[in-house]
Write an enzyme that holds these catalytic residues in place. Structure first.
Site, PDB file in Angstrom:
ATOM      1  N   ARG A 193      23.583 -20.526 -53.909  1.00 43.50           N
ATOM      2  CA  ARG A 193      24.177 -19.203 -54.145  1.00 43.50           C
ATOM      3  C   ARG A 193      25.141 -18.921 -53.009  1.00 43.50           C
ATOM      4  O   ARG A 193      24.761 -18.961 -51.839  1.00 43.50           O
ATOM      5  CB  ARG A 193      23.100 -18.122 -54.207  1.00 43.50           C
ATOM      6  CG  ARG A 193      23.571 -16.845 -54.923  1.00 43.50           C
ATOM      7  CD  ARG A 193      22.555 -15.709 -54.796  1.00 43.50           C
ATOM      8  NE  ARG A 193      22.467 -15.283 -53.424  1.00 43.50           N
ATOM      9  CZ  ARG A 193      21.330 -14.992 -52.789  1.00 43.50           C
ATOM     10  NH1 ARG A 193      20.179 -15.059 -53.393  1.00 43.50           N
ATOM     11  NH2 ARG A 193      21.352 -14.619 -51.526  1.00 43.50           N
ATOM     12  N   GLU A 231      27.659 -15.920 -46.552  1.00 38.41           N
ATOM     13  CA  GLU A 231      26.932 -17.157 -46.250  1.00 38.41           C
ATOM     14  C   GLU A 231      26.777 -17.974 -47.512  1.00 38.41           C
ATOM     15  O   GLU A 231      26.933 -17.470 -48.628  1.00 38.41           O
ATOM     16  CB  GLU A 231      25.548 -16.863 -45.645  1.00 38.41           C
ATOM     17  CG  GLU A 231      24.604 -16.195 -46.621  1.00 38.41           C
ATOM     18  CD  GLU A 231      23.133 -16.453 -46.338  1.00 38.41           C
ATOM     19  OE1 GLU A 231      22.788 -17.393 -45.608  1.00 38.41           O
ATOM     20  OE2 GLU A 231      22.305 -15.708 -46.885  1.00 38.41           O
ATOM     21  N   ASN A 255      23.963 -20.341 -49.438  1.00 35.58           N
ATOM     22  CA  ASN A 255      22.526 -20.644 -49.446  1.00 35.58           C
ATOM     23  C   ASN A 255      22.252 -21.964 -50.144  1.00 35.58           C
ATOM     24  O   ASN A 255      22.669 -22.167 -51.285  1.00 35.58           O
ATOM     25  CB  ASN A 255      21.766 -19.545 -50.193  1.00 35.58           C
ATOM     26  CG  ASN A 255      21.944 -18.187 -49.536  1.00 35.58           C
ATOM     27  OD1 ASN A 255      21.338 -17.902 -48.511  1.00 35.58           O
ATOM     28  ND2 ASN A 255      22.800 -17.347 -50.099  1.00 35.58           N
ATOM     29  N   SER A 280      17.508 -17.063 -54.292  1.00 35.85           N
ATOM     30  CA  SER A 280      16.662 -16.294 -55.211  1.00 35.85           C
ATOM     31  C   SER A 280      17.427 -15.240 -55.998  1.00 35.85           C
ATOM     32  O   SER A 280      18.630 -15.080 -55.855  1.00 35.85           O
ATOM     33  CB  SER A 280      15.518 -15.657 -54.433  1.00 35.85           C
ATOM     34  OG  SER A 280      16.040 -14.880 -53.404  1.00 35.85           O
ATOM     35  N   LYS A 313      23.942 -21.858 -40.597  1.00 34.07           N
ATOM     36  CA  LYS A 313      25.115 -21.019 -40.271  1.00 34.07           C
ATOM     37  C   LYS A 313      26.107 -21.799 -39.414  1.00 34.07           C
ATOM     38  O   LYS A 313      27.315 -21.583 -39.486  1.00 34.07           O
ATOM     39  CB  LYS A 313      24.664 -19.757 -39.529  1.00 34.07           C
ATOM     40  CG  LYS A 313      23.520 -18.976 -40.189  1.00 34.07           C
ATOM     41  CD  LYS A 313      23.957 -18.306 -41.466  1.00 34.07           C
ATOM     42  CE  LYS A 313      22.966 -17.275 -41.991  1.00 34.07           C
ATOM     43  NZ  LYS A 313      21.886 -17.793 -42.836  1.00 34.07           N
ATOM     44  N   LYS A 319      24.508 -14.674 -35.470  1.00 38.57           N
ATOM     45  CA  LYS A 319      23.529 -15.256 -36.399  1.00 38.57           C
ATOM     46  C   LYS A 319      22.849 -16.503 -35.822  1.00 38.57           C
ATOM     47  O   LYS A 319      23.522 -17.425 -35.397  1.00 38.57           O
ATOM     48  CB  LYS A 319      24.216 -15.677 -37.708  1.00 38.57           C
ATOM     49  CG  LYS A 319      24.936 -14.561 -38.436  1.00 38.57           C
ATOM     50  CD  LYS A 319      25.440 -15.057 -39.792  1.00 38.57           C
ATOM     51  CE  LYS A 319      26.168 -13.956 -40.530  1.00 38.57           C
ATOM     52  NZ  LYS A 319      26.560 -14.388 -41.888  1.00 38.57           N
ATOM     53  N   GLU A 332      17.139 -18.333 -42.448  1.00 34.23           N
ATOM     54  CA  GLU A 332      17.361 -17.809 -43.786  1.00 34.23           C
ATOM     55  C   GLU A 332      16.365 -16.700 -44.072  1.00 34.23           C
ATOM     56  O   GLU A 332      15.316 -16.640 -43.461  1.00 34.23           O
ATOM     57  CB  GLU A 332      17.151 -18.917 -44.834  1.00 34.23           C
ATOM     58  CG  GLU A 332      18.084 -20.103 -44.704  1.00 34.23           C
ATOM     59  CD  GLU A 332      19.537 -19.707 -44.825  1.00 34.23           C
ATOM     60  OE1 GLU A 332      19.852 -18.796 -45.619  1.00 34.23           O
ATOM     61  OE2 GLU A 332      20.369 -20.285 -44.112  1.00 34.23           O
ATOM     62  N   GLY A 333      16.713 -15.853 -45.034  1.00 35.68           N
ATOM     63  CA  GLY A 333      15.714 -14.919 -45.547  1.00 35.68           C
ATOM     64  C   GLY A 333      15.828 -13.500 -45.012  1.00 35.68           C
ATOM     65  O   GLY A 333      15.042 -12.639 -45.381  1.00 35.68           O
ATOM     66  N   ARG A 378      23.823  -7.264 -54.871  1.00 36.00           N
ATOM     67  CA  ARG A 378      22.847  -6.528 -54.064  1.00 36.00           C
ATOM     68  C   ARG A 378      23.567  -5.392 -53.372  1.00 36.00           C
ATOM     69  O   ARG A 378      24.698  -5.556 -52.914  1.00 36.00           O
ATOM     70  CB  ARG A 378      22.233  -7.436 -52.998  1.00 36.00           C
ATOM     71  CG  ARG A 378      21.100  -8.278 -53.499  1.00 36.00           C
ATOM     72  CD  ARG A 378      20.649  -9.248 -52.445  1.00 36.00           C
ATOM     73  NE  ARG A 378      21.744 -10.081 -51.973  1.00 36.00           N
ATOM     74  CZ  ARG A 378      21.641 -10.956 -50.986  1.00 36.00           C
ATOM     75  NH1 ARG A 378      20.515 -11.097 -50.336  1.00 36.00           N
ATOM     76  NH2 ARG A 378      22.677 -11.686 -50.637  1.00 36.00           N
TER      77      ARG A 378
HETATM   78  P1  ADP Z   1      20.392 -14.491 -44.184  1.00 34.06           P
HETATM   79  O1  ADP Z   1      20.339 -15.977 -44.231  1.00 34.06           O
HETATM   80  O2  ADP Z   1      19.349 -13.895 -43.326  1.00 34.06           O
HETATM   81  O3  ADP Z   1      20.480 -13.888 -45.553  1.00 34.06           O
HETATM   82  P2  ADP Z   1      23.142 -13.559 -43.839  1.00 34.06           P
HETATM   83  O4  ADP Z   1      24.223 -14.337 -43.200  1.00 34.06           O
HETATM   84  O5  ADP Z   1      23.227 -13.429 -45.326  1.00 34.06           O
HETATM   85  O6  ADP Z   1      21.756 -14.184 -43.387  1.00 34.06           O
HETATM   86  O7  ADP Z   1      23.091 -12.127 -43.184  1.00 34.06           O
HETATM   87  C1  ADP Z   1      22.176 -11.123 -43.608  1.00 34.06           C
HETATM   88  C2  ADP Z   1      22.907  -9.853 -43.996  1.00 34.06           C
HETATM   89  O8  ADP Z   1      23.715  -9.403 -42.899  1.00 34.06           O
HETATM   90  C3  ADP Z   1      23.881 -10.016 -45.151  1.00 34.06           C
HETATM   91  O9  ADP Z   1      23.234  -9.874 -46.393  1.00 34.06           O
HETATM   92  C4  ADP Z   1      24.876  -8.893 -44.881  1.00 34.06           C
HETATM   93  O10 ADP Z   1      24.388  -7.652 -45.348  1.00 34.06           O
HETATM   94  C5  ADP Z   1      24.924  -8.851 -43.370  1.00 34.06           C
HETATM   95  N1  ADP Z   1      26.048  -9.692 -42.898  1.00 34.06           N
HETATM   96  C6  ADP Z   1      25.992 -10.989 -42.529  1.00 34.06           C
HETATM   97  N2  ADP Z   1      27.211 -11.439 -42.152  1.00 34.06           N
HETATM   98  C7  ADP Z   1      28.056 -10.415 -42.294  1.00 34.06           C
HETATM   99  C8  ADP Z   1      29.469 -10.229 -42.056  1.00 34.06           C
HETATM  100  N3  ADP Z   1      30.235 -11.209 -41.592  1.00 34.06           N
HETATM  101  N4  ADP Z   1      30.001  -9.015 -42.309  1.00 34.06           N
HETATM  102  C9  ADP Z   1      29.229  -8.001 -42.776  1.00 34.06           C
HETATM  103  N5  ADP Z   1      27.912  -8.104 -43.001  1.00 34.06           N
HETATM  104  C10 ADP Z   1      27.321  -9.283 -42.769  1.00 34.06           C
HETATM  105 MG    MG Z   2      21.980 -13.766 -46.901  1.00 32.54          MG
END
Ligand code: ADP
Ligand code: MG
Length: 515
Positions: free
Chosen positions: A134, A153, A155, A160, A341, A404, A408-409, A491
């Site tokens: 995803r 990101e 996945n 899910s 990441k 970051k 994940e998660g 979401r």
């Molecule tokens: P995870 O693997 O924990 O899902 P993410 O990279 O998806 O990690 O980051 C978690 C959340 O943080 C995302 O769903 C988003 O809401 C916020 N986020 C992450 N990166 C960004 C970004 N570059 N700009 C804005 N929000 C972000």
């Molecule tokens: Mg995420």
């Protein structure tokens, strides 16, 4: 257009209208399995353990407007993204060099790498890998007129909400379509005129990927031969079970493939690889039928993506048992690690265009590489004297970034002003385990109303994140047997919340209306 939409959207509800809509949605979610097991904060642990209750998944009352051009762009690059991550996974040398950087600062990544190396030494017996991916995006608005698509990101493990997001699209469609051709549930709004969310084929797509792997596995490798099945490896006490059941039900009913669910803690009790069989088929005995044996063709991981899934050494042994088996893994350890990441940051590095170019030709007529690059937001490592370090340590510039780790998660990132202090609180030698990413700036005027799993109704400013699902089945020599894009997830989270995970409790499931 953007501005005019948000000034009047969603249409205001009177108290009576909201009550009607909320109770309609509550009933609909239970009727159609748009549900989760109740959160422990909502009912007593004793009641939870009886396993008889479900409640609505957190959902928005209204679909969210989403730019059609961005949606189409995200769909259009998905199959290329599938291929990109398949190729990275197959390029052990390149991926190994990226992962090497993380190993001495990140025990979890090191543990995964160790399992891969052990199997590598013995020799993998399965040449096929399956990815259920995803790719997550936000709409980036420079000003209210220009919207562009930026990837949050990618996945590669336990991607899910394919099951539940299809249901949200169906819910909002039904609310929009009540006879006689206009909604009985929503006040009228120009955006609703004849519009419904786009078709959401996430369940069909994800199940078709698993079914393709099951078929490609071929005949039983046991003698005498055994019946074949797919195994879902899941977390103990999983609340998001109905999302997973949407896929297994499709597999059993439509594809006619037996599916079993196994919690990580029971892998070593319920599965075995017979000693004398060099093909290493992995066999499964269901607890309810101790005399029957199935050979597992495909292992679908909805667990093992976080350190908390590995409580003891036994859990690591269980992961090793799965990895060294003949079953097709979704994902393999290497494919899981390709989703780090750090890999995303390295691909997006503007000073090292050769990284992406290694996997995606720069010169094809369609400009595929350029299309991917357009979806990257600026990302940096924290190497000494590097730009990332400078941006992260200065409170002024840190406020436009997210930090970051390789996790994940949800719930793992460090945001904005907290970044400099956080970095100073850990040894400098650990900084290379993190990447710094510029914050994407979604439209700030969007609002919606959310029905949470505990029944609370909350309205306010929101931010949306779109995920596009894709599946790919490939051989280590690069041959692709199956590559599909299909289905999406929207979401929506409160604007004041940095994080976005539904399962982690930060956001809710939504659908989209394209404009
Ligand atoms: P995870 O693997 O924990 O899902 P993410 O990279 O998806 O990690 O980051 C978690 C959340 O943080 C995302 O769903 C988003 O809401 C916020 N986020 C992450 N990166 C960004 C970004 N570059 N700009 C804005 N929000 C972000
Ligand atoms: Mg995420």
């Amino acid at each position: 257009m953007t501005e005019s939409i948000y000034t009047t959207y969603p249409p205001k509800l009177s108290a009576a209208q909201e009550q009607f809509l909320v109770s309609t949605i509550k009933d609909w979610t239970v009727q159609h399995g748009l549900t989760v097991r109740p959160p422990p904060t909502f009912i007593s642990q004793e009641t939870v353990s009886k396993g008889v209750l479900a409640t609505n998944a957190p959902v928005t009352l209204f679909p969210s407007p989403f730019p059609k051009a961005c949606f189409e762009e995200a769909r259009a690059v998905q199959k290329v993204y599938n291929e990109l991550y398949a190729r990275i996974t197959s390029d052990e040398k390149w991926l190994g060099e990226v992962i090497e950087e993380l190993i001495d600062v990140d025990d979890f990544v090191a543990g995964l790498w160790k399992v891969h190396q052990a199997v590598s030494q013995e020799g993998y017996v399965q040449d096929l890998s399956l990815g259920l991916f995803r790719s997550d995006y936000m709409v980036h608005t420079l000003d209210s007129e220009t919207a562009s698509l930026k990837q949050v990101e990618f996945n590669t493990i336990s991607s899910s909400f394919g099951g539940l997001s299809s249901r949200v699209a169906a819910l909002h469609t039904e609310l929009l379509q009540s006879p006689p051709g206009h909604s009985l549930s929503y006040p009228s709004h120009p955006l609703f005129d004849g519009r419904v969310p786009p078709e959401n084929t996430a369940v069909e797509t994800l199940s078709a990927g698993l079914a393709a792997a099951h078929k490609a596995y071929g005949l039983s490798k046991s003698s005498p031969s055994l019946p074949l099945a797919i195994l879902f490896v899941v977390q103990d006490g999983e609340r998001n079970v109905f999302d997973q059941l949407a896929l297994s039900t499709r597999l059993t009913q439509f594809h006619k493939i037996p599916v079993f669910r196994l919690v990580t803690g029971e892998i070593l009790d319920r599965t075995s690889i017979p000693d004398g069989n060099p093909s290493r088929p992995i066999l499964y005995t269901p607890p309810h039928a101790p005399d029957s044996l199935f050979e597992v063709t495909t292992i679908y991981l909805r667990s093992f993506y976080a350190p908390t899934d590995y409580i003891t050494d036994r859990d690591w042994s269980a992961r090793l048992q799965l990895e060294r088996s003949a079953a097709i893994k979704c994902p393999t350890i290497l494919n899981q690690l390709s989703g780090c990441k750090k890999v995303q940051q390295v691909l997006a590095d503007p000073n090292k265009p050769e990284n992406l170019a290694r996997f995606i030709a720069a010169t094809d007529v369609e400009g595929t590489q350029e299309k991917l690059r357009k979806t990257f937001a600026p990302q940096y490592d924290l190497s000494p004297n590097g730009r990332g370090r400078e941006l992260a340590l200065n409170p002024k510039t840190a406020s436009r970034h997210v930090l970051k780790p390789q996790r994940e998660g949800g719930g793992n990132n460090v945001y904005k002003e907290a970044i400099p202090g956080f970095l100073k609180s850990i040894p400098e030698s650990d900084w290379k385990g993190y990447v710094l990413m510029e914050l994407i700036q979604p439209p700030s005027e969007a609002t919606n109303v959310v029905l949470r799993s505990d029944g609370e109704v909350l309205g306010g400013n929101v931010v949306g994140e779109l995920g596009i699902f894709g599946t790919i089945l490939w051989k280590s020599n690069g041959e692709i047997l199956h590559n599909q894009e299909g289905g999406w997830l929207m979401r929506t989270k409160g604007k004041e919340s940095n994080e976005g995970g539904v399962a982690a409790g930060f956001s809710s499931l939504d659908s989209i209306i394209l404009y």
